[in-house]
Design an enzyme around this catalytic site. Structure first.
Site, short mmCIF file in Angstrom:
data_model
loop_
_atom_site.label_atom_id
_atom_site.label_comp_id
_atom_site.label_asym_id
_atom_site.label_seq_id
_atom_site.Cartn_x
_atom_site.Cartn_y
_atom_site.Cartn_z
N ARG A 1 0.82 -1.23 0.00
CA ARG A 1 0.00 0.00 0.00
C ARG A 1 0.85 1.27 0.00
O ARG A 1 0.39 2.33 0.43
CB ARG A 1 -0.97 0.02 1.18
CG ARG A 1 -1.96 -1.12 1.14
CD ARG A 1 -3.21 -0.79 1.96
NE ARG A 1 -4.16 -1.88 1.88
CZ ARG A 1 -4.17 -2.91 2.71
NH1 ARG A 1 -3.31 -2.98 3.69
NH2 ARG A 1 -5.07 -3.85 2.56
N LYS B 1 3.39 11.57 -10.93
CA LYS B 1 2.54 10.75 -11.80
C LYS B 1 3.25 9.44 -12.08
O LYS B 1 4.40 9.44 -12.53
CB LYS B 1 2.28 11.47 -13.13
CG LYS B 1 1.15 12.47 -13.06
CD LYS B 1 0.80 12.93 -14.46
CE LYS B 1 -0.27 14.00 -14.42
NZ LYS B 1 -0.53 14.57 -15.77
N GLU C 1 10.21 18.35 -24.52
CA GLU C 1 9.56 18.65 -23.23
C GLU C 1 10.14 19.93 -22.62
O GLU C 1 9.45 20.65 -21.91
CB GLU C 1 9.73 17.48 -22.25
CG GLU C 1 9.04 16.19 -22.67
CD GLU C 1 7.55 16.13 -22.31
OE1 GLU C 1 6.99 17.12 -21.80
OE2 GLU C 1 6.93 15.07 -22.57
N LYS D 1 7.83 23.18 -13.16
CA LYS D 1 6.96 22.03 -12.89
C LYS D 1 6.62 21.96 -11.41
O LYS D 1 5.46 21.72 -11.04
CB LYS D 1 7.63 20.73 -13.35
CG LYS D 1 6.77 19.53 -13.01
CD LYS D 1 6.78 18.45 -14.02
CE LYS D 1 5.69 17.44 -13.73
NZ LYS D 1 5.75 16.27 -14.55
N GLU E 1 -4.03 17.49 -10.81
CA GLU E 1 -4.50 17.95 -12.13
C GLU E 1 -6.01 18.22 -12.17
O GLU E 1 -6.73 17.72 -13.01
CB GLU E 1 -4.11 16.93 -13.22
CG GLU E 1 -4.10 17.57 -14.60
CD GLU E 1 -3.48 16.67 -15.66
OE1 GLU E 1 -2.37 16.18 -15.43
OE2 GLU E 1 -4.11 16.48 -16.70
N ARG F 1 -2.44 22.04 -13.81
CA ARG F 1 -1.43 21.04 -14.17
C ARG F 1 -1.63 20.52 -15.60
O ARG F 1 -0.68 20.08 -16.24
CB ARG F 1 -1.43 19.88 -13.17
CG ARG F 1 -0.33 18.88 -13.46
CD ARG F 1 -0.06 17.92 -12.32
NE ARG F 1 1.00 17.00 -12.70
CZ ARG F 1 1.62 16.18 -11.88
NH1 ARG F 1 1.29 16.16 -10.61
NH2 ARG F 1 2.57 15.36 -12.31
N ASN G 1 0.44 19.27 -20.30
CA ASN G 1 0.12 18.38 -21.42
C ASN G 1 0.08 19.12 -22.75
O ASN G 1 -0.44 18.58 -23.74
CB ASN G 1 -1.22 17.69 -21.17
CG ASN G 1 -1.15 16.74 -19.99
OD1 ASN G 1 -0.17 16.03 -19.83
ND2 ASN G 1 -2.16 16.77 -19.15
N HIS H 1 0.41 17.28 -26.00
CA HIS H 1 0.24 15.86 -25.74
C HIS H 1 -1.04 15.28 -26.35
O HIS H 1 -1.10 14.08 -26.60
CB HIS H 1 0.25 15.58 -24.23
CG HIS H 1 1.63 15.66 -23.63
ND1 HIS H 1 2.40 16.81 -23.66
CD2 HIS H 1 2.38 14.74 -22.97
CE1 HIS H 1 3.54 16.58 -23.05
NE2 HIS H 1 3.56 15.34 -22.62
N HIS I 1 -0.15 12.22 -28.32
CA HIS I 1 -0.57 10.86 -27.94
C HIS I 1 -1.27 10.17 -29.11
O HIS I 1 -1.11 8.96 -29.32
CB HIS I 1 -1.50 10.91 -26.73
CG HIS I 1 -0.77 11.03 -25.42
ND1 HIS I 1 -1.39 11.36 -24.24
CD2 HIS I 1 0.54 10.88 -25.11
CE1 HIS I 1 -0.51 11.40 -23.26
NE2 HIS I 1 0.67 11.11 -23.76
N HIS J 1 8.16 9.55 -27.69
CA HIS J 1 7.17 10.39 -26.99
C HIS J 1 7.49 11.88 -27.15
O HIS J 1 6.63 12.69 -27.52
CB HIS J 1 7.12 10.00 -25.51
CG HIS J 1 6.26 10.92 -24.70
ND1 HIS J 1 4.89 10.97 -24.82
CD2 HIS J 1 6.58 11.88 -23.79
CE1 HIS J 1 4.40 11.89 -24.01
NE2 HIS J 1 5.40 12.45 -23.38
N1 GLY Z 1 3.92 15.13 -17.55
C1 GLY Z 1 2.78 15.86 -17.19
C2 GLY Z 1 2.55 15.95 -15.73
O1 GLY Z 1 3.37 15.51 -14.96
O2 GLY Z 1 1.56 16.47 -15.29
#
Ligand code: GLY
Length: 370
Positions: A122, A144, A186, A228, A238, A242, A246, A249, A253, A267
């Site tokens: 957990r 993430k 990025e 960030k 998010e 946040r 993206n 993206h 994607h 990517h």
């Molecule tokens: N890579 C996008 C984020 O971490 O929110």
């Protein structure tokens, strides 16, 4: 030349250390987190072949013993089977609640191992030691974690913050130029989404960065990580801001899915093409001047990066099919796609207010130029 960015999340604050030679002193940084002098490290074949012994020595210098699990390199590793393998291996190693797991690799390893740490007993703590530019500026920070499924990328996962991030910029020297440039997609994203002065700086410093300028690399990683960290602290899960991270993206994607998550499109390459498409869409919607996408495209071209759909080898599906692939994006809310668009360089925003035909037109025109 060691930089530190603090991520002051209440109850789970941590530091991101950035600079050359951090692997050599990894033990010094990790030791204060440990209840007993051992760590379980998970890496991939490429990174382990180049750097595992350096990390082992860096840990041993502070009396820390390590066990290592080495996985195949590549996006396909971010899957249920490898997650099971990681978790069972960590249990075999008798990793306890108070121990620390180390994710040593690029974005794939960071996401997979972070998720394994999140679900093991957990939740056990983990340290990110990102080795790609993409992972250093983006995926290792912010918590993430997750894996891909047959339905798409990153659709299963958890928010689980690392206890520390060690971004050794000297390991960037062993990246293939293509991987470095993919990560640079990025980096550019940060300038585009919220810091025009950073984009100006990258226009001047980008070539030196790619050529291996150490201080410039440290500065680029520091600025990206600071941005960030600021965003993550304001919106960890998010709910709003946040999503700006993206940028590029949603298009990216879809292109990754269309190319089978293969070597045809990395990517970060999908992100750079996606940023160019997002700026093109913004300009066509009258949100920003045409100068913005032109300037972005010029910089990406100068860096030798992928910019257009024409830069992707092989066949691509038609515009309708690409749009359908966007529908699986996590940013879909009540069936409506949300896009990150921009009023100019450094001025991105999230919106659901996009006309389907405008997106189709941007994609059709981009496909027609192939
Ligand atoms: N890579 C996008 C984020 O971490 O929110």
């Amino acid at each position: 030349m060691l930089e530190r960015v603090h991520v002051p999340l209440p109850g789970r604050a941590y530091d991101v250390m950035i600079g050359p030679g951090l692997l050599d002193v990894a033990g010094k940084h990790i030791a204060p987190l440990l209840r007993r002098p051992r760590v379980a490290v998970i890496s991939d074949e490429t990174v382990a072949g180049l750097h595992l012994e350096t990390l082992r020595a860096g840990l041993a210098a502070d009396g820390i013993e390590m066990q290592a699990l080495i996985l195949p390199a590549g996006e396909a590793t971010k899957c249920w089977a490898e997650l099971t393998r990681c978790v069972e291996w960590l249990l075999d190693q008798q990793v306890e609640r108070g121990d620390v797991v180390v994710a040593f690799g690029g974005g794939v390893i960071g996401d997979l191992v972070g998720f394994a740490a999140a679900v093991l007993r957990r939740g056990v703590r983990f340290v990110q030691i990102p080795t790609s530019l993409l992972a250093q500026v983006d995926s290792s920070v912010g918590g993430k974690t997750g894996i891909n499924t047959q339905h798409g990328k990153n659709l299963v996962g958890a928010f689980h913050q690392p206890s520390m991030v060690l971004a050794d910029t000297s390991v960037l020297g062993t990246l293939r130029p293509r991987d470095f440039l993919a990560g640079y997609g990025e980096v550019v994203k940060y300038g585009l989404l919220g810091d025009a002065a950073f984009f100006d700086w990258l226009e001047v410093q980008g070539t030196a960065l790619a050529a291996g300028d150490g201080p410039a690399r440290v500065e680029a990683v520091r600025r990206a990580v600071q941005m960030k960290a600021d965003i993550v602290v304001r919106d960890e899960t998010e709910q709003g801001e946040r999503a700006l991270l993206n940028l590029g993206h949603t298009f990216g994607h879809a292109l990754e899915a269309a190319t089978g998550y293969s070597n045809r499109l990395l990517h970060g390459e999908g992100v750079s093409i996606g940023c160019a498409l997002a700026f093109e869409l913004s300009s066509r919607m009258g949100l920003c001047a045409q100068e913005a996408p032109s300037r972005l495209r010029a910089h990406l071209r100068e860096m030798g990066m992928k910019v257009d759909l024409a830069d992707i080898e092989g066949d691509l599906p038609d515009a309708e099919s690409l749009l359908a692939l966007m529908g699986q994006d996590k940013k879909v809310v009540e069936g409506q796609l949300r896009f990150i668009l921009a009023r100019g360089i450094g001025e991105a925003f999230v919106t659901g207010d996009v006309v389907r035909d405008d997106v189709l037109a941007v994609l059709s025109d981009a496909l027609a130029q192939r």
